[in-house]
Design an enzyme around this catalytic site. Structure first.
Site: not given
Ligand SMILES: NC(=O)c1ccc[n+]([C@@H]2O[C@H](COP(=O)([O-])OP(=O)(O)OC[C@H]3O[C@@H](n4cnc5c(N)ncnc54)[C@H](OP(=O)(O)O)[C@@H]3O)[C@@H](O)[C@H]2O)c1
Length: 251
Positions: A12, A14, A146, A159-161, A163, A242
């Site tokens: 991920g 991108s 998370s 989602y929490a499950a 993580k 963690t």
């Molecule tokens: N944002 C928050 O508030 C937050 C808080 C706590 C933890 N996190 C965690 O931090 C991490 C990154 O989150 P983020 O906020 O950066 O998310 P994001 O902006 O939605 O980016 C998610 C990335 O994962 C890729 N992805 C999603 N589904 C995919 C699939 N089926 N196959 C391949 N790639 C896939 C997306 O690209 P494509 O859509 O092009 O596939 C994108 O590159 C995650 O593990 C999230 O749970 C986020």
């Protein structure tokens, strides 16, 4: 002889946190292999600023064969893999009583199964390749969790499950592969301003900020330092942990 710069695999990359981690690790000298379903102008820009050091493929993490090929392609291109950051995830918010099978399956498949398969492929590579230097570790894994895994949040039970599952996975795997010189840790960010959290209402945003000791929502820049550390020699004796990065905890 100088050892080659490390190769880090990030799922991920991108956008959001994955892109920010890729950018930071490129700056410290790593080569990056990443995948996502779509490309992005931001990732293309990063690749052109670091010619020959970014490998990107487009596929869905539900496809285990594609993950296997991707890791093999990263090894063909860069010679080895040193770190694995399992970051890709999706979040479907909603009360459990009305959540569809499709949303449950998507979160389990991307957040848990996809991460596990990617880490398995990287661990296989860590075990198969010679160490970068005789005194180097065999590899380091970071899974992105998370704070909701430990703290809970209405509308995010599934989602929490996923993580919480990842954190348990990391804790067990750390014990399993520690004797082979591989470290496994999790990073648990608080809420970040990315596409994943775009559905957060402004009232929820204000509530989180009010309850966060450091008084603001996190940014991807706040999280990359933790991942940089956990994949660095400075963390050589840190495994099975963690690391929560949330400004002090929004209860
Ligand atoms: N944002 C928050 O508030 C937050 C808080 C706590 C933890 N996190 C965690 O931090 C991490 C990154 O989150 P983020 O906020 O950066 O998310 P994001 O902006 O939605 O980016 C998610 C990335 O994962 C890729 N992805 C999603 N589904 C995919 C699939 N089926 N196959 C391949 N790639 C896939 C997306 O690209 P494509 O859509 O092009 O596939 C994108 O590159 C995650 O593990 C999230 O749970 C986020």
């Amino acid at each position: 002889m100088m050892s080659p710069s490390p190769t880090t695999i990030i799922s991920g990359g991108s956008r959001g946190l994955g892109l920010a981690v890729a950018s930071r690790l490129l700056e410290r000298g790593d080569r990056i292999a990443t995948f996502s379903r779509s490309g992005s102008a931001a990732l293309d820009g990063l690749a052109s600023r670091h010619p020959g050091r970014v490998h990107h493929e487009q596929f869905d993490t539900a496809d285990s064969a594609a993950i296997r090929r991707f890791v093999a392609n990263a090894v063909d291109r860069f010679g080895r893999v040193d770190h694995c950051v399992a970051n890709a995830a999706v979040a479907a918010e909603g009360i459990l009583a009305t959540m569809s099978d499709a949303d449950i399956d998507a979160m389990l498949t991307v957040n848990l199964r996809g991460a596990i398969v990617l880490v398995r492929e990287c661990v296989r590579q860590f075990l198969a390749q010679p160490k970068a230097r005789p005194d180097a570790e065999a590899g380091a894994v970071v899974v992105v969790s998370s704070v909701v895994a430990a703290r809970g949040s209405p509308g995010l039970a599934v989602y929490a499950a996923t993580k919480a599952g990842l954190e348990g996975f990391a804790r067990c795997l750390a014990r399993e592969v520690g004797p082979r010189g591989i470290r496994v840790n999790a990073v648990a960010p608080g809420f970040l301003a990315t596409e994943l959290s775009a559905t957060l209402s402004s009232a929820d945003r204000e509530r989180i900020v009010r309850r966060t000791p450091l008084g603001r929502l996190g940014d991807t820049a706040d999280i990359v330092g933790a991942i940089d550390f956990l994949t660095s020699p400075g963390a050589a004796f840190v495994t099975g942990q963690t690391l929560t990065v949330d400004g002090g905890g929004a209860a």
